[in-house]
Each structure stands twice: as structure tokens, then as C-alpha cells.
Design a protein around this motif. Structure first.
Motif, short mmCIF file in Angstrom:
data_model
loop_
_atom_site.label_atom_id
_atom_site.label_comp_id
_atom_site.label_asym_id
_atom_site.label_seq_id
_atom_site.Cartn_x
_atom_site.Cartn_y
_atom_site.Cartn_z
N MET A 1 0.84 -1.18 0.00
CA MET A 1 0.00 0.00 0.00
C MET A 1 0.89 1.24 0.00
N LEU A 2 0.56 2.14 -0.87
CA LEU A 2 1.28 3.41 -0.92
C LEU A 2 0.67 4.39 0.08
N THR A 3 1.51 5.21 0.68
CA THR A 3 0.98 6.26 1.53
C THR A 3 0.39 7.34 0.63
N LYS A 4 -0.38 8.22 1.19
CA LYS A 4 -0.98 9.29 0.40
C LYS A 4 0.09 10.16 -0.25
N GLU A 5 1.21 10.32 0.43
CA GLU A 5 2.31 11.11 -0.13
C GLU A 5 2.98 10.40 -1.31
N GLU A 6 2.93 9.07 -1.34
CA GLU A 6 3.55 8.29 -2.42
C GLU A 6 2.64 8.11 -3.63
N MET A 7 1.37 8.46 -3.48
CA MET A 7 0.43 8.33 -4.59
C MET A 7 0.81 9.30 -5.71
N PRO A 8 0.39 8.98 -6.94
CA PRO A 8 0.69 9.88 -8.06
C PRO A 8 0.12 11.28 -7.81
N ALA A 9 0.76 12.27 -8.40
CA ALA A 9 0.29 13.65 -8.25
C ALA A 9 -1.06 13.86 -8.94
N CYS A 10 -1.28 13.17 -10.02
CA CYS A 10 -2.53 13.29 -10.78
C CYS A 10 -3.66 12.57 -10.03
N PRO A 11 -4.79 13.25 -9.77
CA PRO A 11 -5.88 12.62 -9.04
C PRO A 11 -6.50 11.43 -9.79
N VAL A 12 -6.54 11.48 -11.11
CA VAL A 12 -7.06 10.35 -11.88
C VAL A 12 -6.14 9.15 -11.72
N ALA A 13 -4.83 9.38 -11.76
CA ALA A 13 -3.87 8.30 -11.57
C ALA A 13 -3.98 7.70 -10.17
N THR A 14 -4.28 8.52 -9.18
CA THR A 14 -4.48 8.02 -7.82
C THR A 14 -5.67 7.08 -7.77
N THR A 15 -6.77 7.48 -8.39
CA THR A 15 -7.97 6.64 -8.42
C THR A 15 -7.68 5.32 -9.13
N VAL A 16 -6.99 5.40 -10.26
CA VAL A 16 -6.62 4.18 -11.00
C VAL A 16 -5.72 3.29 -10.14
N GLN A 17 -4.81 3.89 -9.40
CA GLN A 17 -3.91 3.13 -8.52
C GLN A 17 -4.73 2.33 -7.50
#
Length: 108
Positions: A1-17
Motif C-alpha cells: 500500500m502506498l501512503t498518500k504522499e507516495e500516490m501519483p500527483a494526478c488525481p485520476v492516476a491516484t484513483t486508478v492506482q
């Protein structure tokens, strides 16, 4: 699991992740209706292996999208349900359903 800080900068990419795999989306589709047990999910999701289902459920639980409830019975009963965070994705899944219906209707 990635932390919120490690998630992609793009919000769409975060959702896809978080929910971008085919199986995670189908698991969520089922859990939108009601809580499910592991074997129910495995039987309903044709083609999913036990390992992929286990890994997907664990990942979704770690990300806070689903909850896992173990009931103190013999034999033990475990149910998976959407968490509050998972429920907040209901409009996304519903929009995907509506788009899919419209797409299929346009091809007929």
C-alpha cells in the motif's frame, strides 16, 4: 500500500492506482449490492483465481476501501463490505455502469 504522499500527483492516476484493476472494479460492483463472503465472490467472478481474489481483497482492505468482518462462529464466517470510503466511490461505479449501458445500446 502506498501512503498518500507516495500516490501519483494526478488525481485520476491516484484513483486508478486504488481501483484500476479489472478485478477490484468487479469486486466493488458486487459489494455495492451487499456484503459478500470470499467463496461467494470467487464463484460469482468467473475467471478470478483464489490468489488474485485474496490479493485484491487484502489490498482494498489496506487502502481502506473495504472492511473485513470475522464472525466468532464455528466454522468462522468472514464477510467483506464496502467501507465509508468505498461507498464514496458508488457514483464512480454507477457512472461507469451507465456509460457501459449507453455504449452497448449505441452499438446495437
Amino acid at each position: 500500500m502506498l501512503t498518500k504522499e507516495e500516490m501519483p500527483a494526478c488525481p485520476v492516476a491516484t484513483t486508478v492506482q486504488l481501483i484500476g484493476s479489472k478485478w477490484k472494479l468487479l469486486i466493488m460492483r458486487n459489494l455495492l449490492a451487499r456484503p459478500w463472503r470470499f467463496n461467494e465472490l470467487r464463484k460469482d467472478l468467473e475467471g478470478i483465481s483464489q490468489k488474485v481474489l485474496t490479493d485484491s481483497l487484502r489490498s482494498m482492505e489496506e487502502d481502506g476501501i473495504i472492511t473485513r468482518t470475522v464472525y466468532p462462529e464455528v466454522p468462522p464466517r468472514v464477510e467483506y463490505a464496502l467501507s465509508e470510503l468505498g461507498e464514496s466511490m458508488r457514483p464512480i461505479i454507477k457512472a461507469m455502469e451507465q456509460w457501459g449501458i449507453a455504449y452497448k445500446e449505441g452499438r446495437q
